[in-house]
Design an enzyme around this catalytic site. Sequence first.
Site, PDB file in Angstrom:
ATOM      1  N   SER A   1       0.807  -1.213   0.000  1.00  8.91           N
ATOM      2  CA  SER A   1       0.000   0.000   0.000  1.00  8.91           C
ATOM      3  C   SER A   1       0.840   1.263   0.000  1.00  8.91           C
ATOM      4  CB  SER A   1      -0.955   0.015   1.198  1.00  8.91           C
ATOM      5  OG  SER A   1      -1.977  -0.922   1.020  1.00  8.91           O
TER       6      SER A   1
ATOM      7  N   HIS B   1       1.818   4.491   4.525  1.00  7.36           N
ATOM      8  CA  HIS B   1       0.941   5.198   3.589  1.00  7.36           C
ATOM      9  C   HIS B   1       1.430   6.634   3.385  1.00  7.36           C
ATOM     10  CE1 HIS B   1      -2.727   2.378   4.503  1.00  7.36           C
ATOM     11  NE2 HIS B   1      -1.705   1.759   3.927  1.00  7.36           N
TER      12      HIS B   1
END
Length: 344
Positions: free
Chosen positions: A247, A303
């Site tokens: 991610s 992230h």
Amino acid sequence: MSEWLTVCEFPLGEDLTPVAAFIRRHQLPLRITEERNHQRVSSPVAQLVEPMRKLLQDWHAGRVDLQQITVQMKRVEGEAEPSVIDRDADQSTPPAGEPSVATEASDESAPRPGAAPFSVIPDWPLRSTPVCLVLIALCFIGWFLLRHNLFGPLIIEPQQPGDFTVPDSTLSQQLSRGEFWRLWTPAIVHFSLVHALFNSLGIWILGRTLEARAGSLWFAVLVLLSAPVSNLAQYYVSPENLFGGMSGVVYALVGAIFVIQWWRPGWREVPRSIIWAAIAWYLLCMSGIVDYFLPGGIANAAHLGGLLSGLLLGFLFCIGGGARRYFPDSGPSGNRSAPDSKSF
């Protein structure tokens, strides 16, 4: 359900970008698919088949420039379905029921005023996005390795609870043994099949257009720089937790697309709503709500590290002139248990 009628076929190696742009610009009921080692242009509208076949044959032979073609949908008297296409330049109007193609010169390559903006993600040929395909495969390979307890050489070993200092960290020990690949390989490890599917979907939707437009080299650089940034960010923030997932790379793609769409506002091959949804998801994860539903929680620092690296690399890419590759109206028509593990 309407039957799709073949208009014409082209070899797999043929670049149909101008055809896809032409279809999108005029909102035509046509599609491009890969079938039986050919690229097939087809339509559910029978009246459209013959005029489009002639037009595309002329284009393929170099006699027509699709950017200079204007096409208008027109209802022919006595027919319920629209008949295409009105030849409206300086030629006479064809008899009712005889569709033809307009060849009026036009300098505009953007959609006509009032036309619905195109927001469907282009279906790029697989050969145009090899790096994305490799990344998607790695997501599932990482899940397979974790499921069979073979992921040890890929992770950054969690730090024992206590005072954290970089020189005495587990990462420093691993790097001192020459295991530099661990800066990248945590991105491969996925803790569940859903985890791998989710990140693969992000790469498929966001990454393929980026790679097809900018080229695999720049896209590979984006991935290779953002992966260690996101991994190091997560390790620095919570060194005691096992983490893994791609991610961070996906958020680097989000950052790069955000910058490119700001630089070239007309480019919408990746709908802006997807970018804002990804940012909203990040903010929701930062709130801590998602941690109550996922064991080990979300690697929010990864992230953020990926997003910031994507913003920076996207900005440098645009500064260097790369944004000119993103035109608004062109394009074709992926079990070792731990007390605290974070997925991203």
